[in-house]
Design an enzyme around this catalytic site. Structure first.
Site, mmCIF file in Angstrom:
data_model
loop_
_atom_site.group_PDB
_atom_site.id
_atom_site.type_symbol
_atom_site.label_atom_id
_atom_site.label_comp_id
_atom_site.label_asym_id
_atom_site.label_seq_id
_atom_site.Cartn_x
_atom_site.Cartn_y
_atom_site.Cartn_z
ATOM 1 N N LYS A 134 75.264 -26.281 -46.402
ATOM 2 C CA LYS A 134 76.617 -25.397 -46.869
ATOM 3 C C LYS A 134 77.398 -26.353 -47.617
ATOM 4 O O LYS A 134 77.354 -27.700 -47.508
ATOM 5 C CB LYS A 134 77.221 -25.199 -45.408
ATOM 6 C CG LYS A 134 76.407 -24.273 -44.508
ATOM 7 C CD LYS A 134 77.338 -23.890 -43.303
ATOM 8 C CE LYS A 134 76.535 -23.282 -42.059
ATOM 9 N NZ LYS A 134 77.317 -22.967 -41.088
ATOM 10 N N HIS A 137 83.496 -27.606 -48.095
ATOM 11 C CA HIS A 137 84.449 -26.628 -48.940
ATOM 12 C C HIS A 137 85.914 -27.296 -48.382
ATOM 13 O O HIS A 137 85.919 -28.387 -47.394
ATOM 14 C CB HIS A 137 84.467 -25.281 -48.298
ATOM 15 C CG HIS A 137 84.310 -25.186 -46.771
ATOM 16 N ND1 HIS A 137 85.596 -24.885 -45.902
ATOM 17 C CD2 HIS A 137 83.293 -24.902 -46.156
ATOM 18 C CE1 HIS A 137 85.297 -24.870 -44.727
ATOM 19 N NE2 HIS A 137 83.700 -24.632 -44.846
ATOM 20 N N HIS A 140 86.797 -28.597 -44.901
ATOM 21 C CA HIS A 140 86.469 -29.723 -44.196
ATOM 22 C C HIS A 140 87.517 -31.030 -44.701
ATOM 23 O O HIS A 140 87.377 -31.979 -44.594
ATOM 24 C CB HIS A 140 85.199 -30.141 -44.894
ATOM 25 C CG HIS A 140 83.989 -29.406 -43.808
ATOM 26 N ND1 HIS A 140 83.240 -28.501 -44.322
ATOM 27 C CD2 HIS A 140 83.685 -29.581 -42.425
ATOM 28 C CE1 HIS A 140 82.483 -27.854 -43.451
ATOM 29 N NE2 HIS A 140 82.742 -28.514 -42.182
#
Ligand code: ARG
Length: 575
Positions: A134, A137, A140
Site C-alpha cells: 500500500k 501515505h 503514516h
C-alpha cells in the site's frame, strides 16, 4: 538516578518553603508539584497557590501566603517575594539567572538539556509501520515523525530508545493482492508501475469484490497459503514486500529517519502457535462461531479475536506475540505504540489480554494515539485510491521551497540542500506542531510561511542567529567572561527566562508523549529572540555590551538547533 543538574527554581522554592514548614507534613515534593508559571508576569515569575496547603494547615490560603512571605529569605535567587491573595509570587533575581543559564548553555553546547533520568532503562517505540503493497501515505507521516521525536527525546533523557518499524506485511490483504494480481495483473506491469500498480490492483479487488463475493473466499485461501508456506504464494508476497520497502526507504532517507528493527508482522508468524497454546492453557480462549476469541465482556469491550474460523491469525494475535517477544528481547520499562486514534480499541483489547495472561508489565504498554491528517480538508484513504503519497508531498515541499529561495535569496550557496532541509522541515513541523490528539489540516501557505508559526520560521531564526555570530566572529570561549548586568533590559531578560525553561519542557514532552510541547516552546523562544533582535542592536561600540548580547544570541542558536534536532528537523546555518 542523577537528578537534573540544571538550575531549577521550582526545586529551590520547594526547598525554601518546605524548610519553613518543616514541622508539618508538607514536603518539598508537594510544593514542587504545586508551583505554577503565572500567566501574567507582572505578578512574578513563579507562583505558589496556597489552596492545597490550606487543607493541611487548616488556615485560610491568603493567611498562609502572608506568613510564608515574612518567613522566606528571597536572596540570592529571588529579587522579591510578594503575595497576591492566596498566591505567593516569586520574582527572579536577574543576575544568578543570566549567569547560570547562559554559562551552562555555553559550557554544554548541544548537550544542554540532556540528562540521565532513564538510567539506561529501555523504551521500545513502535512507529511508522506502513503497510506493504500500500502506498506510504500522509496518514503514516504522523506516526513516523511523532515516533521519531519520542525516540530522540527519550535518548536525550538517558533512556535507551529502541525504534521498531512494525511493517504491516501480513494479513488477508496479501491474499487479496495475490488474487487481484493473478486475475488482472502482470509481472511487466508491476515492474513498471511498482506500488502504484499494486495499489491499482488492490483498489480493483475491492470494487470487483463488491459484485462478486467469491473473490473474498479466494483471497482468504491465498492468505492461508502464505501462512502455510506455499512456495508460489510466498514468492509473490516477498516480491511485493521488496518493491514496497524500496519505496519506503526513499521516504525515510528524505526524512532522515532510521530504525533499530524492521521486524514486521510476518516476523511473528512462527510465534503465534505458542501464544494460542498459552491462552488455551490459561483458560482464556473460547470458541465463537468457529473462531477463537478472548471474551472481554467483563471489561466492557467486544471480544478480542485470536484465530479466524480457518485458523489464520489476526492483527491482535500478532501484536500479542510481538509484545511477548519484545519483553523477552529488550526487557523494556515501557513499550509505546504510535498509531491513529481509530486503533484505540484494538490496543485496549489486547493490552487487557496480556494482563489477563498474568503479565504485570501489561501496565507498561502505552498506546500513543494521534488525530487525522487532512490535506485541504480531504480525508486520506487507501481503498478509494485517492491518496496523497508522502513522497509526492515531500518533493512538492522541496520544490516550493526552492522557488521561494530563488525569489528571495538566489545567491545562496547549496540551494538544493537547503531547500530540502527547509521543505522537509515545513512538512514535519506541520505534522508535529498540533496537539497530537487533534486533527491536522495541512496547507501549503501555512506550512511554508517563513513568518508564521512554522518549521521554516524556526530555521530562519536559527540562521539569523548564526549570521550575527558569523559577522562578529564569535567563538564560544570569547563569551565565557561576560557581564550579566548588561542583559538586564526586558527584551533580553525575556529571552533568558525562556531559555531557562528548555530542560523542563523536554521532560514534559517526554512525560506526555507530546512533541507539540517542544514545537510550542521553540516558537516562543524564536519570537522572544526576534523581539530582542528588534529592540537591541547586538554589534555596538560598547565591547562588553556586545559580548553579553552575543552570548545570548549564541545560547538561542544552540537551543534552537538542539530543539529542531529533537524534532528531526535540520537547522541550516544559512538560508
Ligand atoms: N500497520 C498498521 C497500520 O498501518 C500500524 C501498526 C501499528 N503497530 C502495532 N503494533 N499494531 O494501521
Amino acid at each position: 538516578m542523577q537528578k537534573n543538574s540544571y538550575l531549577d527554581y521550582k526545586r529551590i522554592i520547594a526547598q525554601l518553603v518546605s524548610g519553613v514548614l518543616a514541622e508539618t507534613n508538607i514536603d518539598a515534593e508537594m510544593i514542587y508539584g504545586l508551583l505554577e508559571y503565572p500567566p501574567n508576569q507582572e505578578l512574578g515569575d513563579l507562583a505558589l497557590p496556597c489552596f492545597q496547603l490550606s487543607k493541611v494547615l487548616k488556615k485560610a490560603p491568603p493567611l498562609i501566603a502572608a506568613q510564608l512571605q515574612t518567613q522566606i529569605d528571597p536572596a540570592p535567587y529571588f529579587a522579591e517575594v510578594q503575595t497576591a491573595g492566596a498566591y505567593l509570587n516569586f520574582r527572579l533575581a536577574p543576575e544568578p539567572l543570566i549567569t547560570n543559564v547562559l554559562g551552562k548553555i555555553l559550557e554544554c553546547g548541544s548537550s544542554y538539556g540532556a540528562q540521565n533520568l532513564g538510567d539506561g532503562e529501555k523504551i521500545v517505540i513502535d512507529y511508522s509501520a506502513p503497510n506493504i503493497a500500500k502506498p506510504f501515505h500522509v496518514g503514516h507521516l504522523s506516526s513516523t515523525v511523532i515516533g521519531n521525536v519520542l525516540y530522540n527525546i527519550f535518548n536525550f533523557l538517558g533512556f535507551i530508545s529502541v525504534g521498531i518499524n512494525y511493517l504491516g506485511d501480513w494479513g488477508t490483504q496479501f491474499g487479496k493482492l495475490i488474487t487481484a494480481y493473478k486475475k488482472w495483473g502482470s509481472e511487466a506491469e508491476v515492474k513498471q508501475g511498482l506500488i502504484k500498480e499494486l495499489t491499482r490492483l488492490y483498489v480493483k479487488f475491492h470494487t470487483e469484490a463488491e459484485a462478486d463475493p467469491t473473490l473474498d473466499e479466494e483471497a482468504r485461501e491465498w492468505f492461508r497459503k502464505i501462512e502455510n508456506g506455499d512456495e508460489e504464494a510466498l514468492k509473490l508476497w516477498k516480491w511485493f514486500k521488496e518493491i514496497s520497502l524500496e519505496e519506503f526507504q526513499r521516504v525515510y532517507d528524505i526524512l532522515g529517519i532510521s530504525f533499530d528493527s524492521m521486524a514486521g508482522e510476518s516476523f511473528y508468524n512462527d510465534k503465534i502457535k505458542a501464544v494460542v497454546d498459552e491462552l488455551k492453557e490459561k483458560n482464556l480462549l473460547e470458541e465463537s462461531d468457529g473462531a477463537s476469541i478472548v471474551d472481554l465482556e467483563l471489561y466492557g469491550m467486544p471480544p478480542c479475536l485470536i484465530l479466524k474460523k480457518d485458523g489464520s491469525s489476526l492483527y491482535a494475535t500478532r501484536d500479542i506475540a510481538a509484545a511477548l517477544y519484545r519483553k523477552k528481547t529488550y526487557q523494556f520499562s515501557k513499550a509505546l505504540y504510535v498509531t491513529g486514534m481509530a486503533q484505540s480499541l484494538h490496543f485496549q483489547q489486547w493490552f487487557k489480554v496480556v494482563e489477563l495472561m498474568g503479565y504485570d508489565w501489561a501496565k507498561d504498554l502505552v498506546h500513543v494515539p494521534f488525530g487525522l491528517v487532512n490535506l485541504k480538508g480531504e480525508k486520506l484513504s487507501t481503498r478509494t485510491g485517492r491518496v496523497v503519497l508522502l513522497e509526492d508531498l515531500l518533493t512538492t515541499a522541496i520544490q516550493k521551497t526552492l522557488e521561494i529561495i530563488e525569489e528571495k535569496n538566489p545567491d545562496l550557496p547549496q540551494k538544493a540542500q537547503i531547500a530540502q532541509d527547509v521543505g522537509v522541515g515545513a512538512v514535519v513541523f506541520g505534522a508535529l506542531s498540533v496537539n497530537r490528539i487533534k486533527d491536522v489540516t495541512f496547507s501549503w501557505e501555512e506550512a511554508l510561511n517563513f513568518d508564521g508559526e512554522t518549521g521554516p520560521y524556526l530555521q530562519y531564526t536559527h540562521a539569523r542567529a548564526c549570521s550575527i555570530l558569523r559577522k562578529a566572529d564569535f567563538q564560544g570561549e570569547t563569551g565565557i567572561n561576560f557581564e550579566p548586568e548588561k542583559l538586564n533590559e526586558p527584551a533580553a531578560l525575556k529571552v533568558v527566562k525562556t531559555l531557562y525553561l528548555f530542560p523542563e519542557r523536554i521532560i514534559a514532552a517526554a512525560t506526555e508523549y507530546e512533541p507539540s510541547i517542544i514545537c510550542r516552546y521553540l516558537i516562543d523562544l524564536a519570537q522572544d529572540f526576534n523581539w530582542f533582535y528588534h529592540e537591541c542592536q547586538v554589534l555596538v561600540a560598547d565591547q562588553d555590551l556586545s559580548r553579553a548580547r552575543l552570548v545570548l544570541v549564541s545560547a538561542v542558536k544552540t537551543l534552537l538547533a538542539t530543539g529542531l534536532g529533537l524534532l528531526g528537523i535540520k537547522a541550516p546555518e544559512q538560508m
